[in-house]
Enzyme design. Sequence first.
Site, PDB file in Angstrom:
ATOM      1  N   SER A 185       0.822  -1.221   0.000  1.00  0.00           N
ATOM      2  CA  SER A 185       0.000   0.000   0.000  1.00  0.00           C
ATOM      3  C   SER A 185       0.849   1.262   0.000  1.00  0.00           C
ATOM      4  O   SER A 185       1.934   1.291   0.586  1.00  0.00           O
ATOM      5  CB  SER A 185      -0.878   0.051   1.251  1.00  0.00           C
ATOM      6  N   GLU A 209      -2.338 -15.106   1.630  1.00  0.00           N
ATOM      7  CA  GLU A 209      -3.051 -14.429   2.708  1.00  0.00           C
ATOM      8  C   GLU A 209      -4.488 -14.935   2.784  1.00  0.00           C
ATOM      9  O   GLU A 209      -5.036 -15.169   3.844  1.00  0.00           O
ATOM     10  CB  GLU A 209      -3.059 -12.912   2.495  1.00  0.00           C
TER      11      GLU A 209
END
Lengths: 401, 401, 378, 378
Positions: free
Chosen positions: B134, B250
């Site tokens: 991010s 994930e």
Amino acid sequence: MTAEKQDLNKFRAEVSAWMKANKPADPGFLLPQTFMEVGSEEVLEFLRDWQRKVYDAGYIGLTWPKEYGGKGLPEEYQLAADEAMAHERVPIMLNVIGLGWAGPLVLKSGTDEEKQKYLKRILTAEDIWCQGFSEPDHGSDLGNAQTSAVKDGDDYVINGTKIWTTFGNYSKYMILLARTNPNTERKYDGLSFFLAPMDVPGVTAVPIQKITGEYGFTETFFDNARIPASCLMGEEGQGWRVAMQTLQFERSAEGGQATHYNFTPVTMGDLLQATENTTRDGQPLLKDPIVRDNLVKFLIEEKSLRLSATRAEIPALCQDYPFSLALSGKLRATEYFRRMRQYAISLQGGKGSLYVGDEGAIEGGFWQRAYFNNFSATIGGGTSQIQSNIIGQHVLGLPKS
Amino acid sequence: MTAEKQDLNKFRAEVSAWMKANKPADPGFLLPQTFMEVGSEEVLEFLRDWQRKVYDAGYIGLTWPKEYGGKGLPEEYQLAADEAMAHERVPIMLNVIGLGWAGPLVLKSGTDEEKQKYLKRILTAEDIWCQGFSEPDHGSDLGNAQTSAVKDGDDYVINGTKIWTTFGNYSKYMILLARTNPNTERKYDGLSFFLAPMDVPGVTAVPIQKITGEYGFTETFFDNARIPASCLMGEEGQGWRVAMQTLQFERSAEGGQATHYNFTPVTMGDLLQATENTTRDGQPLLKDPIVRDNLVKFLIEEKSLRLSATRAEIPALCQDYPFSLALSGKLRATEYFRRMRQYAISLQGGKGSLYVGDEGAIEGGFWQRAYFNNFSATIGGGTSQIQSNIIGQHVLGLPKS
Amino acid sequence: MTREMNYALSFDDEQAMIMKSAREFCKGKSSIQDVRELLGSDTGYDKKVWKAMVELGWPGIAIPESFGGIGLGIGSLVPLAESMGRYMLATPFFSATLAAQALLRGGTQSQKEEWLPQIADGLIATVALLDSEDWGADTINCTAVDAGDTLKLSGTKWLVGDAGVAELFVVSVKYQDKPSLVLVNAGQFPKSAIQRHTLIDETKRAFKVDFSGVEVEKSRLLDPALSESTIRDLMLIGALLTAAEATGTAAASLDNTVEYLKSRKQFNKLIGSYQALKHPTVDILNEMEAARSHLYHAATIMGDGPLSDDMEIACRMAKAQATEALLFAGDRDVQFHGGMGFTYECDAQLHIRRAQWSQQQFGDAYHHRKRLASLFFD
Amino acid sequence: MTREMNYALSFDDEQAMIMKSAREFCKGKSSIQDVRELLGSDTGYDKKVWKAMVELGWPGIAIPESFGGIGLGIGSLVPLAESMGRYMLATPFFSATLAAQALLRGGTQSQKEEWLPQIADGLIATVALLDSEDWGADTINCTAVDAGDTLKLSGTKWLVGDAGVAELFVVSVKYQDKPSLVLVNAGQFPKSAIQRHTLIDETKRAFKVDFSGVEVEKSRLLDPALSESTIRDLMLIGALLTAAEATGTAAASLDNTVEYLKSRKQFNKLIGSYQALKHPTVDILNEMEAARSHLYHAATIMGDGPLSDDMEIACRMAKAQATEALLFAGDRDVQFHGGMGFTYECDAQLHIRRAQWSQQQFGDAYHHRKRLASLFFD
């Protein structure tokens, strides 16, 4: 109390007394809560008679000039009469498009001849009016209407299809939005507005069966229907503006309506009364803690709707978001009603699966029908989703979606 | 029961017994429920020691090859160990990015040298790993990452800013998504993936204070930071594909994680226990009908989450919308937790306004902190709103928004 | 809450086969045109379809082989009911199945031997359980009293499914102050004792049946020792089957909505691109999927014996979740179709009406949550 | 429900003036920087601001002129509290106001004469009402017993606002088996009896106060005949003020969200154009507006005498609506700010924390709905 206020209170009491005395007997069918629920001639004629009777008694069209059948009184008197009707829960005034849309429009922008021709017969319900804005392919996008109106001598020739026409099959006139110019840069600029007669060749109104199983709308087909050019309201190309003006009347943002009493309010009081004899787990429904909590939530919401309507009239209390209450009223009320009616059915237990016509159905299936019919309110006149867009953009200043 | 199943059950029991015996004593601070809640060195070292201890006992990294510190066992063993840890509610395994993202990636796509260098030290928590996807201006739009990596001799020179770096200030390595080519037609094609050392000049990790008042993330600045060119994972321009692969780990859509035990499950059972001694209207909370009804709603939802996770593994039961359960799991679980935790606070009465540090706070303010921290789950890894877009598009085939 | 939650969910090849063939059968036999044609019919179903179903053995799928059935247990009913809901296929299947379960769980050996093979062979039977609108009332108003060698019944039952065509009724009554079940044949009361309800769901047929004056032999009483638990279990099985059917209809409703969102344009954009429509539609999907997970869990653990607490929890959770999901789906199905949704012609009406029906069969969501609360917290 | 609902809502020029000046004052004195600077401070407020407020007469705005106030009644407190909430301005205003209302409604003439003018002049007073976490418990655990000519208190109060700076405490106790109120001066107990709570809302200050061992003269008892109703009315007025403050904060939270939605881009579009964010934000607006309508209605009908049923309904509805609105607003404020929202730096944290605080002061929404249910249905 001012003298004026005293007069008003006296008048309201007079209307109430008249309504009590003259309220029609149970006709043996479920009375429409809104004008979109008039699905048979029987219901139509019942309501036409009733409107005429109320008009004759002098309780609608109060603000309209005397020369056109009104009484020339201030708006407050009509509001008082409407309040009294709502309070006595009498049947609704039938000719909604005439009383609330076409009439005020003619009154505001029509010629004297038009006023003479149309207004009184709206009040007496002799001429039923309907509205032709929506089209099948552009439900929410009125500005994109494709029904064409082509000037031909002293006539316009109309072709196209309108939908959701309440009273389409019972109406003498339609307020019609049609395209006189298909080539404008902005789609809005090609639209014109007509007070169109329905009794000309080439107009066919086909009743639409509603989700309730009943009727109440038509799909209206124009097949080379000729209407006099004099039916044009305003200039060619001004149709969008006139239509928007008309919608203002609907939204009650502007006065001039011959009555606002066009729906029977359905309140929490009605719900509580309806479920009075219902039991849950062998106990009266109102002893159930969760039912109580849910009902209180609805009471809080219902009260806030009423209070917000009052507050919308007090500018000092609407400073932050000046148009918030005005623009959200429809969304809030119609969604509240949807949820409240849905919940009302859920309270009925096994009876909730019975429908209009079953002798065991609570209040004849009133709540089931009310829930279904309410979708006309969360869909029509701009869906709830579109209302949220409007509020987001015009009240909060959020960007367009 | 198959022999295999017997072995597994025996193993699970062994792990449980060990956990019971070795579970650390109350450290005197609220234990992190997720790895994003490690806000101080004290907590970090506590968890590092604990992970090391569990590794030494042989209960994480079970599926990894023996030569890299694992045990070469089938996935079922790790799942059994993870289950036992969850059941005993021991502290979480600290090195989440290493154990669950970087490790599986290196294992799957790394060179033998990389495996030797990284894997065991991930298991022992000697090397903490973090993740740099991010960026401040493109929270939800990973493909648009602007941090640049410019090849210069044997190095890449990194410039830019990453945000929401868990352990940014404690990590030895970062899995880094950076732009090696700013001029590609598709923005994705300019991205590359690095196993970047954090202990080089020009890397600064500034802790971010969370809504809880605590720490747990950093904003990570790269100012002409030089990393060896050998850190590149795959080819230049393949970064997006590698990152997506990593996200699969994930989402547990792919195996290979050294453990899945990276958060303490917060269950309705915990909530019920926590509010056992709370009263409402002078009565035990659990006597209140509306509390009971709300809790049952949550129980139904919690159970459906567990059942859906099982069902997602049975293709015959997922035929209508094959990816529905897999893609909605995160949305459903995180939103459930948000609402459940928010509700938990509402049950606390006056105590609900007390916070971490107040001696009267229920469970030391656990639920308040849990509610606040849960926003990292409804925001991070694609907000709930974006998850709904993904499901709408990829499961229902609805058009892009 | 010390109770350990049961999370079992499994599926074998046989079940997969049932699910597949149920879906194909229902899809093939019950197009939306077929459904609509039956709305105005008297019985509400197509005899040929029912016959085909009987030939497949479905009415006996949960009846043990020893009584002429297939013996696959209640778990096999869930995929059948779900597919029927998915295609809104109406037959007396639910009524007959509940009657069979009543006999199986509460009947005497000779009653089982007499009736179960007939039901497996297509005899239409039904149950009459409800005395008022209140699914939660634990009193039974209908009574049976001794009249010499026979029992004399009195009282009226509500919402008796398919009573117009049923040949056998399993009726709950109060007898000697205890909840009891008694078998009544269609021939034992005049046709006038049956009055068809006008239902909100026009695909369904249910009736008010006045059993007053009916006399039956005492041998028609089901096993008195089992009646109370049988009634309880019937209510739970009824709830489960309603949940399965409702979940199927929720999926039908979802598909109907999605189809429209993918094809309808407003303001020059496909309306499905608007998040105001897209996201609630995703929520419907998710709620429906949650219901399915509860259903298949229930299907996994249900058995032929008296229902355990875990089974009760599974049935109640499935019912609460499924009917809430369908209420939501049906409501949005209408709304998101805009003007079209407001017409009888739009299939959304079928779904929203079914939603109201399903909500109220065998207790609404709150009814079941209240009982779950007692199981968990008392 | 035969009860006629009261829908009165009006507004005069005086109120308009108060609203306008309150908004300007709070805006001017309480920028978000000011708010943040006070978070870590001891008292939680700026003495200069409090002094300015006292000069404007606000602590006495609802105290009758005969006792040194301005005499504008409780209705005037609503716009003040709303503006304070809007700008998150912290002072001991709420505490002092509630103490004044306690004296006004339940005090003896001499108590009123002694204390009300002082409070109007800026004396910091507070109320100590809560014995446990349970706002709905109707027992009082703190007691007063006769000890010769004096009363001896015992027990601990929770969440006593501004106790660290208050000079006068109005404490609810059980005395001679009846709910009573008693005045205690700050000097009558050691500082150690006061323990500051760590609150989720860092703009607030509240304390646990142990009154055990405090001895006061009997003249410090408020009028015994009025105490029970005074306690009830204080809880309602407290709820109303909390509602007004919460509504103001809901508007602040809304503005914070809207600001971000209008300026933040993702995927090259302003995020406010996404209906997934826009429509819930509109819902927040609407819920906040509903709360305001309830508030102004309450402000319209409240008076100085014992609260009528209509007033009780108004206070409870305002509290239920306002705190639910703020809980929703604060939660979405965080979520819609994305990663930013998760930081302490983002003002959303102030709003979501205030939401948790407001929810729990003077009873949560459900607490009030339960009591409304009794008023309507019993």
